[in-house]
Motif scaffolding. Structure first.
Motif, mmCIF file in Angstrom:
data_model
loop_
_atom_site.group_PDB
_atom_site.id
_atom_site.type_symbol
_atom_site.label_atom_id
_atom_site.label_comp_id
_atom_site.label_asym_id
_atom_site.label_seq_id
_atom_site.Cartn_x
_atom_site.Cartn_y
_atom_site.Cartn_z
ATOM 1 N N SER A 198 0.847 -1.203 0.000
ATOM 2 C CA SER A 198 0.000 0.000 0.000
ATOM 3 C C SER A 198 0.874 1.242 0.000
ATOM 4 O O SER A 198 2.104 1.160 0.038
ATOM 5 N N SER A 199 0.223 2.406 -0.044
ATOM 6 C CA SER A 199 0.910 3.706 0.001
ATOM 7 C C SER A 199 2.038 3.779 -1.028
ATOM 8 O O SER A 199 3.148 4.235 -0.745
ATOM 9 N N ILE A 200 1.740 3.316 -2.234
ATOM 10 C CA ILE A 200 2.759 3.265 -3.287
ATOM 11 C C ILE A 200 2.953 4.652 -3.896
ATOM 12 O O ILE A 200 1.992 5.308 -4.308
ATOM 13 N N THR A 201 4.205 5.108 -3.950
ATOM 14 C CA THR A 201 4.572 6.351 -4.624
ATOM 15 C C THR A 201 5.604 6.018 -5.701
ATOM 16 O O THR A 201 5.850 4.842 -5.997
ATOM 17 N N ALA A 202 6.229 7.051 -6.244
ATOM 18 C CA ALA A 202 7.254 6.820 -7.257
ATOM 19 C C ALA A 202 8.512 6.202 -6.666
ATOM 20 O O ALA A 202 9.287 5.554 -7.383
ATOM 21 N N SER A 203 8.734 6.366 -5.367
ATOM 22 C CA SER A 203 9.995 5.894 -4.778
ATOM 23 C C SER A 203 9.818 5.122 -3.473
ATOM 24 O O SER A 203 10.812 4.731 -2.861
ATOM 25 N N SER A 204 8.581 4.874 -3.044
ATOM 26 C CA SER A 204 8.382 4.197 -1.764
ATOM 27 C C SER A 204 7.081 3.405 -1.763
ATOM 28 O O SER A 204 6.218 3.576 -2.636
ATOM 29 N N ALA A 205 6.958 2.547 -0.785
ATOM 30 C CA ALA A 205 5.743 1.754 -0.598
ATOM 31 C C ALA A 205 5.761 1.189 0.817
ATOM 32 O O ALA A 205 6.763 1.293 1.543
ATOM 33 N N SER A 206 4.656 0.580 1.220
ATOM 34 C CA SER A 206 4.546 -0.060 2.533
ATOM 35 C C SER A 206 4.062 -1.491 2.345
ATOM 36 O O SER A 206 3.206 -1.747 1.492
ATOM 37 N N LEU A 207 4.624 -2.412 3.104
ATOM 38 C CA LEU A 207 4.231 -3.817 3.031
ATOM 39 C C LEU A 207 3.760 -4.293 4.396
ATOM 40 O O LEU A 207 4.432 -4.087 5.400
#
Length: 277
Positions: free
Chosen positions: A184-193
């Motif tokens: 979730s919370s996917i951006t161009a350079s980050s995400a959360s698992l």
């Protein structure tokens, strides 16, 4: 009239129970299995040419339609349940046709396999078997110290055929796999698992890599957090992330995985591109 078929050496098996076993019905419905037919004339039989094939080998246990309702039990040998030895039971079910889905339920007896009335405990309520091989798994650990029998009870009326294959009694893994991986919370350079622990473990390893790289062959990044934040990713890129539980330094689960794609970079106007490069 109720018909009970005790498949092989009932007298012997009434005094002997099984730890682990595998049954693919390649040599028939044998090795201590029991059939109770309380419904129509058709009962459980070995089928060596099931439509769509077996899970393994050529044969399955099968029951065919009748205009009268099934009330037919396909019953395992006695299982002496012992945690760490055989607390899990799995098998596959399938209906022959998506138009004629066969109903069934999974029941358990703690006394015997001689009477349908002995199967008083419901492991799975009545449902329709899909038209593709569907795995089922049941945790019998609450019956540790007891000898139990598990029955697949066919209940359909005037459908077509119900298949069962690859029945296996086996121990639970000592370090279960994590499940329900969610990015979730996917951006161009980050995400959360985030994920659901497979057991009581509090440590994991993960690997983030380009999609298609495949299962890691070495260790991953250690973490005790759940969820975790992933940073330093490249925009517009397909990734796969592998995760495994670490139950102790010498005992890890299998790798499990999911995929995600980072967002593309955004640009603030004015913006120009002459495509010279």
């Amino acid at each position: 009239m109720k018909k009970i078929t005790l498949i092989l050496f009932l007298l012997f098996f009434s005094f002997n129970s099984y730890a682990q076993f595998t049954q693919g019905f390649e040599t028939g419905i044998d090795n201590g299995w029991t059939i109770i037919n309380d419904g129509d004339a058709n009962g459980w039989v070995q089928n060596t040419s099931p439509s769509g094939g077996a899970i393994e080998g050529d044969a399955v246990a099968s029951i065919s339609y009748s205009s009268s309702a099934h009330d037919d039990y396909l019953i395992t040998p006695p299982i002496a349940v012992s945690v760490g030895s055989n607390e899990l039971l799995s098998f596959y079910v399938k209906s022959r046709s998506s138009t004629f889905l066969e109903s069934y339920e999974v029941l358990l007896s703690t006394t015997d396999a001689l009477e349908a009335s002995s199967f008083t405990e419901i492991l799975q309520a009545s449902s329709d078997a899909p038209n593709s091989w569907t795995p089922l798994e049941f945790d019998l650990s609450s019956y540790a110290g007891q000898t139990v029998y598990v029955a697949v009870r066919a209940t359909g009326t005037d459908e077509w055929q119900l298949f069962v294959d690859n029945v296996i009694s086996y121990p639970a893994p000592s370090c279960p796999d994590p499940t329900d991986l969610a990015v979730s919370s996917i951006t161009a350079s980050s995400a959360s698992l985030a994920w659901t622990p497979g057991g009581t473990e509090t440590a994991w390893e993960y690997v983030v890599q380009a999609a298609g790289t495949g299962e890691p062959t070495g260790d991953g990044t250690a973490t005790t957090a759940n969820p975790i934040s992933l940073s330093g990713l490249t925009s517009g890129t397909d990734y796969e992330i592998y995760l495994r539980a670490v139950c102790d330094p010498l005992n890890s689960s299998s790798w499990v995985s999911t995929t995600f794609t980072t967002q593309c970079d955004t640009f603030t106007a004015p913006y120009s591109q002459d495509f010279e490069n």
